[in-house]
Motif scaffolding. Structure first.
Motif, PDB file in Angstrom:
ATOM      1  N   LYS A  25     -96.986  -7.255 -38.732  1.00 57.54           N
ATOM      2  CA  LYS A  25     -97.474  -6.078 -39.466  1.00 57.54           C
ATOM      3  C   LYS A  25     -98.333  -6.542 -40.650  1.00 57.54           C
ATOM      4  O   LYS A  25     -99.443  -6.057 -40.865  1.00 57.54           O
ATOM      5  N   GLY A  26     -97.807  -7.526 -41.396  1.00 53.25           N
ATOM      6  CA  GLY A  26     -98.542  -8.054 -42.554  1.00 53.25           C
ATOM      7  C   GLY A  26     -99.865  -8.667 -42.155  1.00 53.25           C
ATOM      8  O   GLY A  26    -100.913  -8.369 -42.751  1.00 53.25           O
ATOM      9  N   ASP A  28    -101.601  -8.245 -39.274  1.00 51.06           N
ATOM     10  CA  ASP A  28    -102.511  -7.243 -38.686  1.00 51.06           C
ATOM     11  C   ASP A  28    -103.167  -6.376 -39.754  1.00 51.06           C
ATOM     12  O   ASP A  28    -104.357  -6.066 -39.667  1.00 51.06           O
ATOM     13  N   GLU A  29    -102.375  -5.977 -40.757  1.00 56.41           N
ATOM     14  CA  GLU A  29    -102.923  -5.129 -41.827  1.00 56.41           C
ATOM     15  C   GLU A  29    -104.041  -5.859 -42.580  1.00 56.41           C
ATOM     16  O   GLU A  29    -105.085  -5.295 -42.874  1.00 56.41           O
ATOM     17  N   VAL A  30    -103.799  -7.141 -42.859  1.00 52.47           N
ATOM     18  CA  VAL A  30    -104.808  -7.929 -43.586  1.00 52.47           C
ATOM     19  C   VAL A  30    -106.073  -8.082 -42.735  1.00 52.47           C
ATOM     20  O   VAL A  30    -107.185  -7.805 -43.196  1.00 52.47           O
ATOM     21  N   GLY A  32    -107.151  -6.353 -40.301  1.00 50.55           N
ATOM     22  CA  GLY A  32    -107.823  -5.071 -40.043  1.00 50.55           C
ATOM     23  C   GLY A  32    -108.627  -4.578 -41.237  1.00 50.55           C
ATOM     24  O   GLY A  32    -109.514  -3.723 -41.096  1.00 50.55           O
ATOM     25  N   ALA A  33    -108.312  -5.099 -42.410  1.00 53.60           N
ATOM     26  CA  ALA A  33    -108.958  -4.612 -43.637  1.00 53.60           C
ATOM     27  C   ALA A  33    -110.228  -5.392 -43.998  1.00 53.60           C
ATOM     28  O   ALA A  33    -110.919  -5.044 -44.944  1.00 53.60           O
ATOM     29  N   GLU A  44    -104.861 -12.674 -49.201  1.00 61.55           N
ATOM     30  CA  GLU A  44    -104.012 -11.599 -48.643  1.00 61.55           C
ATOM     31  C   GLU A  44    -103.113 -12.149 -47.520  1.00 61.55           C
ATOM     32  O   GLU A  44    -101.957 -11.772 -47.405  1.00 61.55           O
ATOM     33  N   ALA A  48     -99.010 -12.274 -47.099  1.00 62.76           N
ATOM     34  CA  ALA A  48     -98.304 -11.754 -45.914  1.00 62.76           C
ATOM     35  C   ALA A  48     -97.297 -12.781 -45.381  1.00 62.76           C
ATOM     36  O   ALA A  48     -96.188 -12.432 -44.980  1.00 62.76           O
ATOM     37  N   SER A  79    -110.470 -11.146 -36.738  1.00 65.24           N
ATOM     38  CA  SER A  79    -109.505 -10.890 -35.656  1.00 65.24           C
ATOM     39  C   SER A  79    -109.080 -12.173 -34.935  1.00 65.24           C
ATOM     40  O   SER A  79    -107.982 -12.262 -34.372  1.00 65.24           O
ATOM     41  N   LYS A  82    -105.652 -14.450 -35.999  1.00 64.74           N
ATOM     42  CA  LYS A  82    -104.263 -14.239 -35.550  1.00 64.74           C
ATOM     43  C   LYS A  82    -103.862 -15.323 -34.553  1.00 64.74           C
ATOM     44  O   LYS A  82    -102.802 -15.928 -34.664  1.00 64.74           O
TER      45      LYS A  82
END
Length: 309
Positions: A25-26, A28-30, A32-33, A44, A48, A79, A82
């Motif tokens: 979650k941490g 992906d949020e980073v 995606g931003a 960031e 996370a 992307s 990850k």
């Protein structure tokens, strides 16, 4: 000891749900931003990973590796980070040697750890696991400091179907080990597992006790291989690192039994423990049942940490 059973991999996967959710979650949020890879993104991401309990030192190491990876592979899309992170963290987990007690000849295992980490329970489960692998196992109740520890170990010995050597509460722990060695020799036991006192408040006493026990093993059972395993509660996260540090001052630890992985979002600590102390996780527990302790499979763990199914 072979690969873990399919059922255990499922348990491991569900056991790591909280850790995986926090981490992914941490991350992906980073990712995606951001539209590009820059210093803000790295900062960031760093946050996370710390939130997922990888610890500051380990996180800094991961970020250093990530920067090098991005340069070497000419990555420009956020992307793609990850997969890069997964590769780096997996390699760190996989760096652990998987040297379990499968060798021939007798072995003595001293189990240490603070009270409440699941030490006695883990000994019972380990006895069961070794017995399943055709090892003849004997337990020694050398945590003579607490009557509850002796009684609890007797319950687990009965569950695992193995014998227990015990004295009265408050008796000399080294004397218990002395008697257990004599019994192990006469019964031709493969593995003798000794519970030990878990009190870190008085490190000097604990050190003296462990030294005395070690001397007896060396004198009475020189042919035996000796292992010292520390039991850590995964739910304590970074505090587990502190426990390894303190216990390493009193004992030469060979490996870790990590318990209660199923109830925590702090499974990331497992990466930090190995990269900080070079002490491998040898067994993990993901439940209450007697067969919920299994040899640590670094590949299965790494997959369970990142995969969504």
């Amino acid at each position: 000891m072979g690969a873990p059973k399919q059922g255990f991999i499922k348990k491991l996967f569900s056991g790591l749900t909280k850790t995986r959710d926090t981490l992914l979650k941490g991350v992906d949020e980073v990712l995606g931003a951001f539209k590009q890879i820059d210093e803000d993104l790295y900062e960031e991401l760093e946050e996370a990973l710390i939130m997922a309990d990888f610890g500051v030192d380990t996180t800094l190491h991961i970020m250093e590796e990530l920067r090098s990876y991005v340069k070497a592979h000419k990555i420009s899309e956020p992307s793609a980070l990850k997969e890069a992170l997964q590769t780096i963290i997996t390699e760190m987990i996989m760096a652990q040697p998987e040297d379990l007690m499968v060798q021939e000849g007798p072995t003595v295992v001293l189990v240490i750890g603070v009270n409440g980490a699941g030490k006695t329970t883990s000994i019972g489960k380990l006895a069961h696991l070794l017995k399943q692998n055709d090892k003849k196992v004997l337990l020694a109740a050398a945590d003579t400091f607490r009557a509850a520890a002796i009684n609890q170990l007797q319950v687990w010995a009965d569950r695992a179907g193995v014998d227990l050597i015990k004295h009265e509460e408050g008796s000399d722990a080294a004397a218990v080990v002395f008697d257990a060695i004599a019994a192990a020799k006469s019964r031709k036991v493969d593995v003798l597992i000794c519970d030990t006192a878990g009190r870190l408040q008085n490190k000097v006493n604990l050190m003296k006790e462990l030294e005395k026990i070690s001397r007896i093993i060396e004198k009475e059972y020189p042919e035996a291989k000796k292992e010292i395993l520390i039991v850590l509660d995964a739910t304590t996260g970074q505090n587990a690192l502190q426990q390894v540090k303190l216990f390493k001052e009193v004992a030469n630890i060979n490996g870790i039994i990590l318990t209660k992985l199923d109830g925590t979002a702090k499974g990331g600590a497992i990466v930090g423990i190995y990269s900080t102390f070079q002490v491998p996780v040898k067994y993990i527990g993901v439940g209450e049942k007697i067969d919920d302790l299994q040899p640590f499979d670094s590949e299965a763990f790494a997959k369970a940490l990142f995969k969504n199914n």
